[in-house]
Design a protein around this motif. Structure first.
Motif, PDB file in Angstrom:
ATOM      1  N   ASP A  93       2.464  -9.829   0.850  1.00 44.80           N
ATOM      2  CA  ASP A  93       1.921  -9.625  -0.356  1.00 44.80           C
ATOM      3  C   ASP A  93       0.693  -8.915  -0.647  1.00 44.80           C
ATOM      4  OD1 ASP A  93       4.179 -10.702  -1.617  1.00 44.80           O
ATOM      5  OD2 ASP A  93       3.613 -12.761  -1.450  1.00 44.80           O
ATOM      6  N   PHE A  94      -0.224  -9.247   0.352  1.00 45.41           N
ATOM      7  CA  PHE A  94      -1.632  -8.657   0.498  1.00 45.41           C
ATOM      8  C   PHE A  94      -2.151  -8.864   1.811  1.00 45.41           C
ATOM      9  CE2 PHE A  94      -2.251 -13.323  -1.309  1.00 45.41           C
ATOM     10  CZ  PHE A  94      -3.109 -13.579  -0.526  1.00 45.41           C
ATOM     11  N   CYS A  95      -3.348  -8.167   2.221  1.00 45.49           N
ATOM     12  CA  CYS A  95      -4.059  -8.349   3.399  1.00 45.49           C
ATOM     13  C   CYS A  95      -5.412  -8.846   3.191  1.00 45.49           C
ATOM     14  CB  CYS A  95      -4.068  -6.839   4.238  1.00 45.49           C
ATOM     15  SG  CYS A  95      -2.580  -6.278   4.696  1.00 45.49           S
ATOM     16  N   VAL A  96      -5.887  -9.865   3.825  1.00 44.44           N
ATOM     17  CA  VAL A  96      -7.348 -10.619   3.496  1.00 44.44           C
ATOM     18  C   VAL A  96      -8.247  -9.876   4.711  1.00 44.44           C
ATOM     19  CG1 VAL A  96      -8.436 -12.634   3.534  1.00 44.44           C
ATOM     20  CG2 VAL A  96      -6.028 -12.746   2.969  1.00 44.44           C
ATOM     21  N   ALA A  97      -8.823  -9.150   4.007  1.00 39.18           N
ATOM     22  CA  ALA A  97      -9.899  -8.287   4.828  1.00 39.18           C
ATOM     23  C   ALA A  97     -10.692  -7.315   3.847  1.00 39.18           C
ATOM     24  CB  ALA A  97      -9.336  -7.669   5.891  1.00 39.18           C
ATOM     25  N   GLN A  98     -11.744  -7.104   3.947  1.00 35.49           N
ATOM     26  CA  GLN A  98     -12.687  -6.161   3.315  1.00 35.49           C
ATOM     27  C   GLN A  98     -12.427  -4.771   3.935  1.00 35.49           C
ATOM     28  OE1 GLN A  98     -16.860  -6.756   3.521  1.00 35.49           O
ATOM     29  NE2 GLN A  98     -17.372  -5.816   1.437  1.00 35.49           N
ATOM     30  N   TYR A  99     -11.354  -3.988   3.457  1.00 33.30           N
ATOM     31  CA  TYR A  99     -10.936  -2.610   3.928  1.00 33.30           C
ATOM     32  C   TYR A  99     -11.894  -1.466   3.383  1.00 33.30           C
ATOM     33  CZ  TYR A  99      -6.709  -4.391   5.951  1.00 33.30           C
ATOM     34  OH  TYR A  99      -5.709  -4.919   6.790  1.00 33.30           O
ATOM     35  N   THR A 100     -12.103  -0.600   4.130  1.00 34.45           N
ATOM     36  CA  THR A 100     -12.483   0.588   3.561  1.00 34.45           C
ATOM     37  C   THR A 100     -11.529   1.706   2.723  1.00 34.45           C
ATOM     38  OG1 THR A 100     -14.189   0.994   5.309  1.00 34.45           O
ATOM     39  CG2 THR A 100     -13.513   2.885   4.152  1.00 34.45           C
ATOM     40  N   VAL A 101     -11.607   1.745   1.584  1.00 34.31           N
ATOM     41  CA  VAL A 101     -10.590   2.473   0.716  1.00 34.31           C
ATOM     42  C   VAL A 101     -10.693   3.848   1.018  1.00 34.31           C
ATOM     43  CG1 VAL A 101      -9.475   2.632  -1.433  1.00 34.31           C
ATOM     44  CG2 VAL A 101     -10.815   0.668  -0.857  1.00 34.31           C
ATOM     45  N   THR A 102      -9.840   4.329   1.672  1.00 39.42           N
ATOM     46  CA  THR A 102      -9.903   5.999   1.732  1.00 39.42           C
ATOM     47  C   THR A 102      -8.565   6.417   1.109  1.00 39.42           C
ATOM     48  OG1 THR A 102      -8.186   5.696   3.688  1.00 39.42           O
ATOM     49  CG2 THR A 102     -10.358   5.738   4.231  1.00 39.42           C
ATOM     50  N   ASP A 103      -8.606   7.890   0.886  1.00 40.91           N
ATOM     51  CA  ASP A 103      -7.732   8.520   0.175  1.00 40.91           C
ATOM     52  C   ASP A 103      -6.172   8.080   0.456  1.00 40.91           C
ATOM     53  OD1 ASP A 103      -9.611   9.566  -1.354  1.00 40.91           O
ATOM     54  OD2 ASP A 103      -9.778  11.453  -0.364  1.00 40.91           O
ATOM     55  N   GLN A 104      -6.047   8.118   1.766  1.00 41.20           N
ATOM     56  CA  GLN A 104      -4.833   7.952   2.500  1.00 41.20           C
ATOM     57  C   GLN A 104      -4.431   6.611   2.118  1.00 41.20           C
ATOM     58  OE1 GLN A 104      -4.445   8.171   6.519  1.00 41.20           O
ATOM     59  NE2 GLN A 104      -2.346   8.843   6.566  1.00 41.20           N
ATOM     60  N   ARG A 105      -5.061   5.697   2.161  1.00 39.19           N
ATOM     61  CA  ARG A 105      -4.724   4.205   2.154  1.00 39.19           C
ATOM     62  C   ARG A 105      -4.485   3.841   0.641  1.00 39.19           C
ATOM     63  NH1 ARG A 105      -9.283   1.046   5.950  1.00 39.19           N
ATOM     64  NH2 ARG A 105      -7.986   1.025   7.863  1.00 39.19           N
ATOM     65  N   ALA A 106      -5.245   4.389  -0.105  1.00 34.97           N
ATOM     66  CA  ALA A 106      -5.157   4.441  -1.633  1.00 34.97           C
ATOM     67  C   ALA A 106      -3.807   4.720  -2.342  1.00 34.97           C
ATOM     68  CB  ALA A 106      -6.472   4.766  -2.620  1.00 34.97           C
ATOM     69  N   SER A 107      -3.434   5.859  -1.589  1.00 39.65           N
ATOM     70  CA  SER A 107      -2.201   6.587  -1.961  1.00 39.65           C
ATOM     71  C   SER A 107      -0.803   5.603  -1.743  1.00 39.65           C
ATOM     72  CB  SER A 107      -1.945   7.843  -1.397  1.00 39.65           C
ATOM     73  OG  SER A 107      -1.666   7.780   0.193  1.00 39.65           O
ATOM     74  N   THR A 108      -0.846   4.552  -0.877  1.00 40.01           N
ATOM     75  CA  THR A 108       0.162   3.714  -0.290  1.00 40.01           C
ATOM     76  C   THR A 108       0.740   2.660  -1.414  1.00 40.01           C
ATOM     77  OG1 THR A 108      -1.025   2.480   1.117  1.00 40.01           O
ATOM     78  CG2 THR A 108      -0.281   4.429   2.120  1.00 40.01           C
ATOM     79  N   THR A 109      -0.320   1.821  -1.846  1.00 39.64           N
ATOM     80  CA  THR A 109      -0.102   0.643  -2.716  1.00 39.64           C
ATOM     81  C   THR A 109      -1.266   0.363  -3.586  1.00 39.64           C
ATOM     82  OG1 THR A 109       0.497  -1.631  -2.340  1.00 39.64           O
ATOM     83  CG2 THR A 109      -1.132  -0.833  -1.029  1.00 39.64           C
ATOM     84  N   ASP A 110      -1.190  -0.670  -4.536  1.00 37.76           N
ATOM     85  CA  ASP A 110      -2.452  -0.884  -5.099  1.00 37.76           C
ATOM     86  C   ASP A 110      -3.362  -1.949  -4.341  1.00 37.76           C
ATOM     87  OD1 ASP A 110      -0.797  -0.081  -7.373  1.00 37.76           O
ATOM     88  OD2 ASP A 110       0.073  -1.934  -7.820  1.00 37.76           O
ATOM     89  N   TRP A 111      -4.606  -1.671  -4.910  1.00 37.89           N
ATOM     90  CA  TRP A 111      -5.966  -2.239  -4.428  1.00 37.89           C
ATOM     91  C   TRP A 111      -6.707  -3.045  -5.255  1.00 37.89           C
ATOM     92  CZ3 TRP A 111      -7.560  -1.443   0.899  1.00 37.89           C
ATOM     93  CH2 TRP A 111      -6.818  -0.816   1.396  1.00 37.89           C
ATOM     94  N   LEU A 112      -7.318  -4.207  -4.985  1.00 38.40           N
ATOM     95  CA  LEU A 112      -8.492  -4.844  -5.608  1.00 38.40           C
ATOM     96  C   LEU A 112      -9.672  -4.289  -5.167  1.00 38.40           C
ATOM     97  CD1 LEU A 112      -9.547  -7.118  -7.547  1.00 38.40           C
ATOM     98  CD2 LEU A 112      -9.318  -8.760  -5.580  1.00 38.40           C
ATOM     99  N   LEU A 113     -10.486  -3.774  -5.867  1.00 35.88           N
ATOM    100  CA  LEU A 113     -11.794  -3.185  -5.188  1.00 35.88           C
ATOM    101  C   LEU A 113     -12.835  -4.347  -5.497  1.00 35.88           C
ATOM    102  CD1 LEU A 113     -11.858   0.514  -7.135  1.00 35.88           C
ATOM    103  CD2 LEU A 113     -10.976  -0.190  -4.883  1.00 35.88           C
TER     104      LEU A 113
END
Length: 541
Positions: free
Chosen positions: A66-86
């Motif tokens: 359902d989600f990953c618990v970490a402070q990810y760096t939001v790159t273009d490639q990552r943002a194109s795969t799923t929804d994100w909570l900024l």
């Protein structure tokens, strides 16, 4: 590799973990730590790379998590795969190795020489030396030029010596070139700053106001310079190899970076090529591409481990500097590690951080998380978890140089007095014209209250038995025959001021030619010779 997905929950800590735990309490749901299916890992590596963080993003995008618990760096490639909570953003800095123990003897000598100039920026020094001091000093000529008793007269008395006539001397009046007064006034301005006192006497009201501006400038600029220099001298000097990313690239230095950070910086600086960055070494589990992203190591920590300038020439896996979020370095210094690394220069860029959320639950889950974030829950956790460095701070004194803008108060007050002085100087002649009678003071006073005899400069004291004839002073004898004093064969004498005095015996004089003589002061209203020299011109008869 599966350590990323092992429980229990209390094994993990940090602001994001605390934030999600609080959201579970508020939303009344359970958190199950689940390991992604192993068969998805090759597909994740093919799409993203070997990172376990990307493995979690890939699995979430497919709905296995359902989600990953970490402070990810939001790159273009990552943002194109799923929804994100900024969650926010982090500043990227250039990190370099700092040396607090000193360099070569020449470097120490050069740095010590520059220390006395560090209180002000280069622009401030140029502004003070080439504008403020010459302007305030030169304005004194505007106020004082030609006024009785001033140090800037229009005329001056000189002694002309004729070598062809056996050294015959003659006193003459000549005009003083204006540029001489300007040069002298500017020099006195520089000298007054170094002596911290403007000692030259002034007689006009405009000059006195201008002197207030000069005195205020000297008082404040010396005080600010001394205080700032003292602060710099008490700081521990720090030696760094470069001052910013552009300088590092221009000098051809090798740079370490985590791959996601590298991608962001490359997008901001297209002129930086892959050759600038260190490749992830294969003998340490890397893939041999620029930027660290190994699955069996802590790639963000490796960025700092490889900063060893002395090893660069022997092993291309090491680097001179690195680019990384400030938070990464703060976390390492919390444990007292990498204390000789520090950030330099301006912010290189920014990275957006967030959490990946599966599209099937993103509407409800992101809504809950955003509400808690807007209520300040996440920010509170970030402040509580902020790491405290266990390293001694590397203080850099050069950053404390004062700019022109920071000294605005000094410029406003100093030039305010200078402007007021100009107003008074240019209004005084108009005020004098409105008066019915013009009165010239015999006694004047300077800015300190010291008395100045305003008729003393260039005044001619003569015997009362002489008269003017054909623009010459002549002596009247007993037979009323008028004899030219300048042609007299009498002896020559000089007074204490170095000006010429002509001595001539006449009836009724004592043997020494001086006792019993009568003197009167003669001043011609049509010339300004009285203010042209510093001493009296005596003529004895």
């Amino acid at each position: 590799a599966g350590a990323h997905f092992k429980g229990p929950v209390d094994r993990w800590s940090g602001p994001v973990v605390s934030f999600v735990t609080e959201a579970a309490r508020a939303g009344n749901f359970l958190i199950n730590i689940t390991e992604p299916p192993a068969f998805l890992k090759p597909h994740s590596q093919e799409y993203f790379g070997p990172s376990n963080f990307d493995y979690c993003v890939y699995t979430t995008a497919l709905g296995y998590l359902d989600f990953c618990v970490a402070q990810y760096t939001v790159t273009d490639q990552r943002a194109s795969t799923t929804d994100w909570l900024l969650l926010g953003s982090q500043d990227i800095h250039l990190v370099v190795y700092v040396d607090q123990e000193g360099g070569t003897a020449w470097q120490n000598f050069r740095d010590s020489t520059k220390t006395i100039f560090q209180p002000f920026t280069t622009a401030t020094w140029m502004f003070v030396i080439f504008l403020v001091i010459p302007l305030l000093g030169g304005l004194m000529v505007v106020h004082e030029y030609g006024h009785a008793g001033s140090a800037f007269p229009k005329m001056e008395s000189v002694v002309e010596i004729d070598d062809e006539k056996d050294g015959q001397q003659e006193i003459k009046e000549r005009k003083v070139p204006l540029y001489r007064h300007i040069i002298r006034s500017v020099y006195i301005g520089y000298l007054s700053v170094l002596q911290q006192n403007y000692s030259q006497s002034v007689v006009t009201y405009g000059a006195m106001l201008n002197l207030l501006g000069i005195s205020f400038f000297i008082l404040t600029i010396i005080a600010v310079y001394t205080a700032n220099l003292a602060a710099i001298l008490t700081q521990q000097p720090v030696r760094v190899t470069v001052s910013g990313l552009e300088q590092a690239v221009a000098r051809g230095l090798r740079i370490c970076a985590e791959r996601k950070t590298l991608e962001i910086v490359r997008a901001l600086y297209p002129n930086i090529t892959d050759d600038t960055f260190v490749k992830d070494p294969t003998y340490l589990g890397g893939d041999g591409k620029p930027g660290f992203v190994c699955s069996l190591c802590q790639s963000r920590r490796r960025v700092f481990e490889m900063i060893q300038p002395s090893m660069v020439s022997r092993n291309d896996s090491f680097c001179h500097a690195a680019i990384a979020p400030l938070e990464d370095l703060e976390v390492e210094k919390q444990n007292g590690e990498f204390c000789k690394l520090d950030i330099v220069g301006e912010v290189v860029g920014q990275v957006q951080t967030g959490m990946p959320v599966y599209e099937g639950v993103s509407a409800e889950l992101i809504s809950l998380l955003l509400k808690l974030k807007n209520d300040g829950v996440y920010d509170k956790e970030v402040l509580a978890a902020r790491p405290e460095s266990q390293c001694q701070p590397a203080v850099q004194g050069e950053g404390s140089a004062l700019s022109i803008q920071q000294l605005t108060g000094i410029w406003v007050v100093s030039f305010g007095f200078a402007f007021a002085g100009l107003v008074v100087t240019f209004l005084m002649p108009r005020i004098e014209r409105c008066r019915k009678k013009h009165v010239q003071s015999v006694i004047g006073y300077d800015q300190t209250g010291q008395r100045i005899n305003m008729l003393e400069r260039g005044d001619s004291w003569i015997h009362n038995k002489t008269i003017m004839k054909n623009s010459k002073r002549v002596f009247v004898g007993e037979d009323s025959a008028e004899r030219d004093l300048d042609a007299s064969s009498s002896g020559m004498a000089k007074n204490k001021f170095g000006t010429e005095a002509t001595r001539r015996k006449s009836k009724g004089d004592d043997d020494d030619g001086f006792k019993g003589s009568k003197f009167t002061s003669i001043h011609d209203d049509d010339d300004d010779s009285f203010n042209s020299t510093n001493g009296r011109n005596y003529r004895y008869s």
